[in-house]
Motif scaffolding. Structure first.
Motif, PDB file in Angstrom:
ATOM      1  N   ASN A 192       0.859  -1.175   0.000  1.00 60.64           N
ATOM      2  CA  ASN A 192       0.000   0.000   0.000  1.00 60.64           C
ATOM      3  C   ASN A 192       0.898   1.228   0.000  1.00 60.64           C
ATOM      4  O   ASN A 192       1.047   1.905   1.015  1.00 60.64           O
ATOM      5  CB  ASN A 192      -0.887  -0.053   1.249  1.00 60.64           C
ATOM      6  N   PRO A 193       1.548   1.514  -1.144  1.00 61.40           N
ATOM      7  CA  PRO A 193       2.604   2.526  -1.203  1.00 61.40           C
ATOM      8  C   PRO A 193       2.196   3.907  -0.709  1.00 61.40           C
ATOM      9  O   PRO A 193       3.028   4.642  -0.199  1.00 61.40           O
ATOM     10  CB  PRO A 193       2.977   2.568  -2.690  1.00 61.40           C
ATOM     11  N   LEU A 194       0.915   4.269  -0.832  1.00 61.22           N
ATOM     12  CA  LEU A 194       0.495   5.596  -0.403  1.00 61.22           C
ATOM     13  C   LEU A 194       0.057   5.629   1.061  1.00 61.22           C
ATOM     14  O   LEU A 194      -0.355   6.666   1.566  1.00 61.22           O
ATOM     15  CB  LEU A 194      -0.630   6.132  -1.300  1.00 61.22           C
ATOM     16  N   GLY A 195       0.163   4.472   1.728  1.00 58.44           N
ATOM     17  CA  GLY A 195      -0.074   4.426   3.161  1.00 58.44           C
ATOM     18  C   GLY A 195      -1.456   4.828   3.602  1.00 58.44           C
ATOM     19  O   GLY A 195      -1.625   5.665   4.482  1.00 58.44           O
ATOM     20  N   THR A 196      -2.494   4.196   3.030  1.00 62.11           N
ATOM     21  CA  THR A 196      -3.858   4.561   3.406  1.00 62.11           C
ATOM     22  C   THR A 196      -4.306   3.943   4.727  1.00 62.11           C
ATOM     23  O   THR A 196      -5.423   4.171   5.165  1.00 62.11           O
ATOM     24  CB  THR A 196      -4.855   4.152   2.304  1.00 62.11           C
ATOM     25  N   GLN A 197      -3.442   3.151   5.348  1.00 61.03           N
ATOM     26  CA  GLN A 197      -3.745   2.544   6.656  1.00 61.03           C
ATOM     27  C   GLN A 197      -4.884   1.527   6.609  1.00 61.03           C
ATOM     28  O   GLN A 197      -5.480   1.213   7.638  1.00 61.03           O
ATOM     29  CB  GLN A 197      -4.093   3.615   7.708  1.00 61.03           C
ATOM     30  N   THR A 198      -5.209   1.043   5.409  1.00 60.12           N
ATOM     31  CA  THR A 198      -6.242   0.008   5.291  1.00 60.12           C
ATOM     32  C   THR A 198      -5.690  -1.156   4.486  1.00 60.12           C
ATOM     33  O   THR A 198      -4.690  -1.024   3.765  1.00 60.12           O
ATOM     34  CB  THR A 198      -7.515   0.538   4.607  1.00 60.12           C
ATOM     35  N   ILE A 199      -6.384  -2.312   4.603  1.00 58.42           N
ATOM     36  CA  ILE A 199      -6.002  -3.484   3.824  1.00 58.42           C
ATOM     37  C   ILE A 199      -7.264  -4.256   3.442  1.00 58.42           C
ATOM     38  O   ILE A 199      -8.166  -4.434   4.257  1.00 58.42           O
ATOM     39  CB  ILE A 199      -5.014  -4.398   4.599  1.00 58.42           C
ATOM     40  N   GLY A 200      -7.330  -4.652   2.185  1.00 64.59           N
ATOM     41  CA  GLY A 200      -8.410  -5.515   1.723  1.00 64.59           C
ATOM     42  C   GLY A 200      -8.039  -6.959   1.987  1.00 64.59           C
ATOM     43  O   GLY A 200      -6.900  -7.368   1.739  1.00 64.59           O
ATOM     44  N   VAL A 201      -8.983  -7.747   2.510  1.00 69.48           N
ATOM     45  CA  VAL A 201      -8.726  -9.161   2.828  1.00 69.48           C
ATOM     46  C   VAL A 201      -9.865 -10.023   2.292  1.00 69.48           C
ATOM     47  O   VAL A 201     -11.020  -9.586   2.239  1.00 69.48           O
ATOM     48  CB  VAL A 201      -8.550  -9.372   4.350  1.00 69.48           C
ATOM     49  N   ARG A 202      -9.493 -11.274   1.920  1.00 68.56           N
ATOM     50  CA  ARG A 202     -10.503 -12.171   1.343  1.00 68.56           C
ATOM     51  C   ARG A 202     -10.055 -13.617   1.428  1.00 68.56           C
ATOM     52  O   ARG A 202      -8.860 -13.910   1.357  1.00 68.56           O
ATOM     53  CB  ARG A 202     -10.738 -11.786  -0.126  1.00 68.56           C
ATOM     54  N   TRP A 211     -14.961  -0.930   6.030  1.00 74.16           N
ATOM     55  CA  TRP A 211     -15.416  -0.581   7.371  1.00 74.16           C
ATOM     56  C   TRP A 211     -15.093   0.890   7.612  1.00 74.16           C
ATOM     57  O   TRP A 211     -13.947   1.293   7.565  1.00 74.16           O
ATOM     58  CB  TRP A 211     -14.700  -1.461   8.391  1.00 74.16           C
ATOM     59  N   GLN A 212     -16.148   1.685   7.844  1.00 75.00           N
ATOM     60  CA  GLN A 212     -15.982   3.125   8.069  1.00 75.00           C
ATOM     61  C   GLN A 212     -16.928   3.585   9.162  1.00 75.00           C
ATOM     62  O   GLN A 212     -18.137   3.347   9.072  1.00 75.00           O
ATOM     63  CB  GLN A 212     -16.313   3.925   6.797  1.00 75.00           C
ATOM     64  N   ASN A 213     -16.374   4.242  10.168  1.00 78.43           N
ATOM     65  CA  ASN A 213     -17.220   4.835  11.218  1.00 78.43           C
ATOM     66  C   ASN A 213     -18.258   3.850  11.746  1.00 78.43           C
ATOM     67  O   ASN A 213     -19.446   4.142  11.827  1.00 78.43           O
ATOM     68  CB  ASN A 213     -17.930   6.086  10.696  1.00 78.43           C
ATOM     69  N   SER A 214     -17.792   2.666  12.089  1.00 82.70           N
ATOM     70  CA  SER A 214     -18.647   1.634  12.691  1.00 82.70           C
ATOM     71  C   SER A 214     -19.740   1.114  11.761  1.00 82.70           C
ATOM     72  O   SER A 214     -20.792   0.655  12.206  1.00 82.70           O
ATOM     73  CB  SER A 214     -19.283   2.145  13.991  1.00 82.70           C
TER      74      SER A 214
END
Length: 194
Positions: free
Chosen positions: A102-112, A175-178
């Motif tokens: 995640n080169p731009l460092g969005t602090q998220t990860i997609g998982v599957r 997942w955003q804001n609960s």
């Protein structure tokens, strides 16, 4: 590397090489998370398009995410309902995610976890892999191992009977804001439990 057996593909993946195998949506282009830059190079992919982590078991993915106990329970409930399957969860990332994914460092990860026995079998032996569709960026996904081998000669593509591919990508929810937000409508019709 061209078309290889399952055993050779697993060794290639474990040693940091690009591999490709069928999934329940479109074939995956995959590599160890620490070597994710190889996918960006091979696909000529923009750095602002992070990769996802695919694993053979749900339990193999949670350590790469960062949430409260309550959030983990909510995420687990969605995973229990839709996995294995064509639903990608975009969640807060833990410190275990290499920056190359995640080169731009969005602090998220997609998982599957894919609903494809051969894919899960491979992933259970390699551990979670950084994945995306097998194609040059902006072009349609390649749907056969033969086409992938021809277009990406540096990739160890699985020599196997062609599996029926849905030819459509996974549904992606974040997942955003609960709560959940659908980022891409794909194969799965996601019903928001909240």
């Amino acid at each position: 590397m061209s078309l290889v057996s399952v055993d050779r593909l697993i060794v290639a993946a474990q040693t940091g090489n690009l591999v490709s195998f069928p999934t329940d949506t479109v074939p995956a282009l995959a590599v160890l998370p620490t070597h994710a830059e190889l996918i960006f190079q091979a696909k000529q992919r923009s750095q602002d398009k992070p990769l996802i982590l695919m694993a053979g078991e749900i339990a193999d993915l949670w350590k790469f995410t960062n949430g409260t106990q309550l959030e983990l329970e909510i995420w687990q409930a969605v995973a229990d309902r839709y996995w294995p399957g064509a639903l990608t969860l975009v969640l807060p990332a833990s410190d275990l995610i290499p920056s190359a994914m995640n080169p731009l460092g969005t602090q998220t990860i997609g998982v599957r976890v894919p609903d494809c026995e051969i894919a899960r079998s491979i992933l259970c032996q390699t551990g979670a892999l950084a994945t995306t569709s097998a194609n040059l960026s902006g072009e349609p996904p390649l749907l056969t191992m033969a086409a992938i081998s021809e277009n990406f000669p540096q990739v160890a593509a699985l020599l196997a009977p062609e599996l029926p591919s849905l030819g459509r990508p996974s549904t992606v929810i974040q997942w955003q804001n609960s709560g959940w937000k659908v980022l891409r409508q794909g194969v799965v019709d996601f019903v928001n439990p909240g």
